[in-house]
Design an enzyme around this catalytic site. Structure first.
Site, PDB file in Angstrom:
ATOM      1  N   THR A 181       0.809  -1.219   0.000  1.00  0.00           N
ATOM      2  CA  THR A 181       0.000   0.000   0.000  1.00  0.00           C
ATOM      3  C   THR A 181       0.841   1.266   0.000  1.00  0.00           C
ATOM      4  O   THR A 181       1.957   1.281   0.536  1.00  0.00           O
ATOM      5  CB  THR A 181      -0.894   0.012   1.258  1.00  0.00           C
ATOM      6  OG1 THR A 181      -1.516   1.296   1.357  1.00  0.00           O
ATOM      7  CG2 THR A 181      -0.105  -0.212   2.533  1.00  0.00           C
ATOM      8  N   TYR A 215      -2.242   0.261   9.975  1.00  0.00           N
ATOM      9  CA  TYR A 215      -2.451  -0.450   8.699  1.00  0.00           C
ATOM     10  C   TYR A 215      -1.185  -0.376   7.833  1.00  0.00           C
ATOM     11  O   TYR A 215      -0.655  -1.397   7.377  1.00  0.00           O
ATOM     12  CB  TYR A 215      -3.641   0.157   7.957  1.00  0.00           C
ATOM     13  CG  TYR A 215      -3.727  -0.265   6.505  1.00  0.00           C
ATOM     14  CD1 TYR A 215      -3.973  -1.585   6.177  1.00  0.00           C
ATOM     15  CD2 TYR A 215      -3.527   0.656   5.479  1.00  0.00           C
ATOM     16  CE1 TYR A 215      -4.023  -1.985   4.844  1.00  0.00           C
ATOM     17  CE2 TYR A 215      -3.580   0.275   4.156  1.00  0.00           C
ATOM     18  CZ  TYR A 215      -3.830  -1.042   3.842  1.00  0.00           C
ATOM     19  OH  TYR A 215      -3.866  -1.448   2.535  1.00  0.00           O
TER      20      TYR A 215
HETATM   21  C1  UD1 Z   1      -7.174   3.722   0.708  1.00  0.00           C
HETATM   22  C2  UD1 Z   1      -7.272   2.244   0.975  1.00  0.00           C
HETATM   23  C3  UD1 Z   1      -6.035   1.768   1.634  1.00  0.00           C
HETATM   24  C4  UD1 Z   1      -4.838   2.166   0.815  1.00  0.00           C
HETATM   25  C5  UD1 Z   1      -4.815   3.671   0.613  1.00  0.00           C
HETATM   26  C6  UD1 Z   1      -3.642   4.081  -0.273  1.00  0.00           C
HETATM   27  C7  UD1 Z   1      -9.581   1.534   1.261  1.00  0.00           C
HETATM   28  C8  UD1 Z   1     -10.639   1.168   2.231  1.00  0.00           C
HETATM   29  N1  UD1 Z   1      -8.418   1.949   1.805  1.00  0.00           N
HETATM   30  O1  UD1 Z   1      -7.184   4.427   1.936  1.00  0.00           O
HETATM   31  O2  UD1 Z   1      -6.098   0.374   1.761  1.00  0.00           O
HETATM   32  O3  UD1 Z   1      -3.681   1.781   1.453  1.00  0.00           O
HETATM   33  O4  UD1 Z   1      -6.022   4.044  -0.018  1.00  0.00           O
HETATM   34  O5  UD1 Z   1      -3.667   5.450  -0.543  1.00  0.00           O
HETATM   35  O6  UD1 Z   1      -9.724   1.456   0.066  1.00  0.00           O
HETATM   36  N2  UD1 Z   1     -13.220  10.348   2.516  1.00  0.00           N
HETATM   37  C9  UD1 Z   1     -14.230  11.244   2.869  1.00  0.00           C
HETATM   38  N3  UD1 Z   1     -15.435  10.707   3.189  1.00  0.00           N
HETATM   39  C10 UD1 Z   1     -15.708   9.372   3.148  1.00  0.00           C
HETATM   40  C11 UD1 Z   1     -14.669   8.493   2.778  1.00  0.00           C
HETATM   41  C12 UD1 Z   1     -13.448   9.012   2.472  1.00  0.00           C
HETATM   42  O7  UD1 Z   1     -14.008  12.447   2.928  1.00  0.00           O
HETATM   43  O8  UD1 Z   1     -16.844   8.971   3.469  1.00  0.00           O
HETATM   44  C13 UD1 Z   1     -11.899  10.902   2.158  1.00  0.00           C
HETATM   45  C14 UD1 Z   1     -10.771  10.491   3.095  1.00  0.00           C
HETATM   46  O9  UD1 Z   1     -10.660  11.361   4.182  1.00  0.00           O
HETATM   47  C15 UD1 Z   1      -9.571  10.560   2.133  1.00  0.00           C
HETATM   48  C16 UD1 Z   1     -10.158  10.127   0.787  1.00  0.00           C
HETATM   49  O10 UD1 Z   1     -11.563  10.373   0.880  1.00  0.00           O
HETATM   50  O11 UD1 Z   1      -9.116  11.877   2.004  1.00  0.00           O
HETATM   51  C17 UD1 Z   1      -9.941   8.657   0.471  1.00  0.00           C
HETATM   52  O12 UD1 Z   1     -10.352   7.876   1.579  1.00  0.00           O
HETATM   53  P1  UD1 Z   1     -10.618   6.297   1.451  1.00  0.00           P
HETATM   54  O13 UD1 Z   1     -11.365   6.038   0.212  1.00  0.00           O
HETATM   55  O14 UD1 Z   1     -11.175   5.825   2.748  1.00  0.00           O
HETATM   56  O15 UD1 Z   1      -9.184   5.680   1.206  1.00  0.00           O
HETATM   57  P2  UD1 Z   1      -7.803   5.888   2.003  1.00  0.00           P
HETATM   58  O16 UD1 Z   1      -8.012   6.153   3.447  1.00  0.00           O
HETATM   59  O17 UD1 Z   1      -6.992   6.858   1.215  1.00  0.00           O
END
Ligand code: UD1
Length: 329
Positions: free
Chosen positions: A117, A141
Site C-alpha cells: 500500500t 495499517y
Molecule cells: C485507501 C485504501 C487503503 C490504501 C490507501 C492508499 C480503502 C478502504 N483503503 O485508503 O487500503 O492503502 O487508499 O492510498 O480502500 N473520505 C471522505 N469521506 C468518506 C470516505 C473518504 O471524505 O466517506 C476521504 C478520506 O478522508 C480521504 C479520501 O476520501 O481523504 C480517500 O479515503 P478512502 O477512500 O477511505 O481511502 P484511504 O483512506 O486513502
C-alpha cells in the site's frame, strides 16, 4: 500448476482471478469469507474457505494444487479502523502473512506477489511519490503492510523466493463486464460511499477534513481502476516466472482528484445532488497521496486502459445498481 490468490473472494483478489483466468491460468482461491463473498469467486477458479493463518491447511492446499506462485491479497485494509484496533491489523496482516510465508517456504513455492500500500510512505507535500520516497507509515495499517514487506524481503534473501511488492494507491471502479465489484457491506472508501449516497443507499456523505494543504482543502487521492491494477498483477507474475528481478512498484496513475472533485463527478453522472456534510479529519488520514508510477510502466510495460475518473465512477455506479437489483430479488 495453479496460482494461489489469498483473499480471492474479495474486491481486488476477485478481479485478479478474472485477469489470470482470461490468460488461461489455473487459479485457486483461499478466502476466509470475513469480508470476501462466495459470489465474487469467478467460475473457473477452484475455491476453498480457509484462513491463511492456518499453516497446516495452507500447506495442504499448496500441495494439492501444485502451487508455485502466490498472489497474497488477504488482509484488512481500512486505515481509520487500524488506528482504533491496531491488534486486528498486526494480527490479520502481519502475523497471518508470517504463517502463510512459513507454509510457502515449507512447500517450495517459487514466487509471491504481495498487496502492499501507499500507506507505507511518509506524508508528502503533494508531489507524486516514487518507490524511493521515505518510508514512514502514518497508521497501524501502513505499518502492518511495511512489516510484511520487510519479512518477505528477508525470507527472499535467505531462501531465494522471487517477490514483487505492489504498493496500491486508491483502488476503485468495478469489472467493466460487471462480474465483480466492491461488495463489502459498510465499505468506507470514498467512491463506494459517494455512489451509495447518489443511489439513495446512504442519506449523506461526510467529508473528512476541508483544511488539508490541497487546492480545495479536501484530501487528494490517485484512484486506480481495479482492472488496471489486476493487469499489473498478471504482468508481475509473468515477470517473476520468466526470471525477472525482485521488485517494489507503485500502482497508481500519477495524478490525483480531491474529495470534492470526486463528489462533483458522481453528482454529475447520477444527476442527483446528494447531501454532503463537512466533518473533522479522520484519524490516520493524509492530505495528498499521488503515485509516481513510472517504474511500473517502464519495468513491466504496464499501460493503463481505464485512466479516467468518469469511467471509474460509471463502472462503480453500474456495479452498485446491480447489487441493489440482486438485493431486491
Ligand atoms: C485507501 C485504501 C487503503 C490504501 C490507501 C492508499 C480503502 C478502504 N483503503 O485508503 O487500503 O492503502 O487508499 O492510498 O480502500 N473520505 C471522505 N469521506 C468518506 C470516505 C473518504 O471524505 O466517506 C476521504 C478520506 O478522508 C480521504 C479520501 O476520501 O481523504 C480517500 O479515503 P478512502 O477512500 O477511505 O481511502 P484511504 O483512506 O486513502
Amino acid at each position: 500448476m495453479s496460482v494461489l490468490i489469498t483473499g480471492g473472494a474479495g474486491y481486488i483478489g476477485s478481479h485478479i482471478a478474472l485477469e489470470l483466468l482470461r490468460h488461461g491460468r489455473a487459479v485457486v482461491i483461499a478466502d476466509n469469507l470475513v469480508t470476501g463473498r462466495r459470489s465474487l469467486v469467478p467460475s473457473g477458479a477452484s475455491f476453498e474457505v480457509l484462513d491463511i493463518a492456518d499453516e497446516k491447511a495452507v500447506r495442504r492446499l499448496l500441495n494439492t494444487h501444485n502451487v508455485k506462485s502466490v498472489i497474497h491479497c488477504a488482509g484488512a485494509t481500512i486505515v481509520p479502523e487500524s488506528v482504533e484496533n491496531p491488534l486486528k491489523y498486526y494480527s490479520n496482516n502481519t502475523c497471518a502473512s508470517l504463517a502463510l510465508l512459513r507454509a510457502i517456504s515449507a512447500e517450495g513455492v517459487k514466487h509471491i506477489i504481495f498487496s502492499s500500500t501507499a500507506a507505507v510512505y511518509q506524508a508528502t507535500d503533494g508531489k507524486p511519490i516514487s518507490e524511493t520516497h521515505q518510508i514512514g507509515p502514518n497508521s497501524p495499517y501502513g505499518m502492518s503492510k511495511w512489516m510484511t514487506e520487510t519479512i518477505i524481503q528477508h525470507v527472499a534473501s535467505a531462501q531465494g523466493l522471487g517477490h514483487v511488492c505492489l504498493r496500491y494507491f486508491n483502488v476503485a471502479g468495478a469489472d467493466p463486464d460487471q462480474r465483480s465489484g466492491q461488495a463489502t457491506p459498510n465499505a468506507t472508501h470514498l467512491i463506494k460511499v459517494a455512489v451509495e449516497a447518489a443511489l439513495g443507499v446512504r442519506e449523506s456523505l461526510g467529508i473528512f477534513g476541508s483544511d488539508w494543504p490541497t487546492p480545495d482543502g479536501t484530501g487528494v487521492r490517485d484512484f486506480i481502476h481495479v482492472t488496471d491494477l489486476a493487469r499489473a498483477h498478471y504482468l508481475a507474475l509473468r515477470h517473476l516466472e520468466t526470471g525477472g528481478d525482485n521488485l517494489t512498484l507503485n500502482c497508481g496513475y500519477g495524478h490525483g482528484y480531491s474529495v470534492r472533485e470526486v463528489i462533483a463527478t458522481v453528482r454529475a453522472i447520477c444527476g442527483w445532488d446528494f447531501a454532503v456534510v463537512d466533518l473533522p479529519r479522520r484519524p490516520g488520514d493524509l492530505g495528498s497521496v499521488v503515485a509516481d508510477s513510472n517504474k511500473l510502466r517502464a519495468v513491466l510495460g504496464w499501460t493503463p486502459e481505464f485512466d479516467n475518473l468518469d469511467t471509474i465512477i460509471r463502472h462503480a455506479i453500474e456495479w452498485e445498481r446491480k447489487l441493489l437489483i440482486t438485493a431486491k430479488c
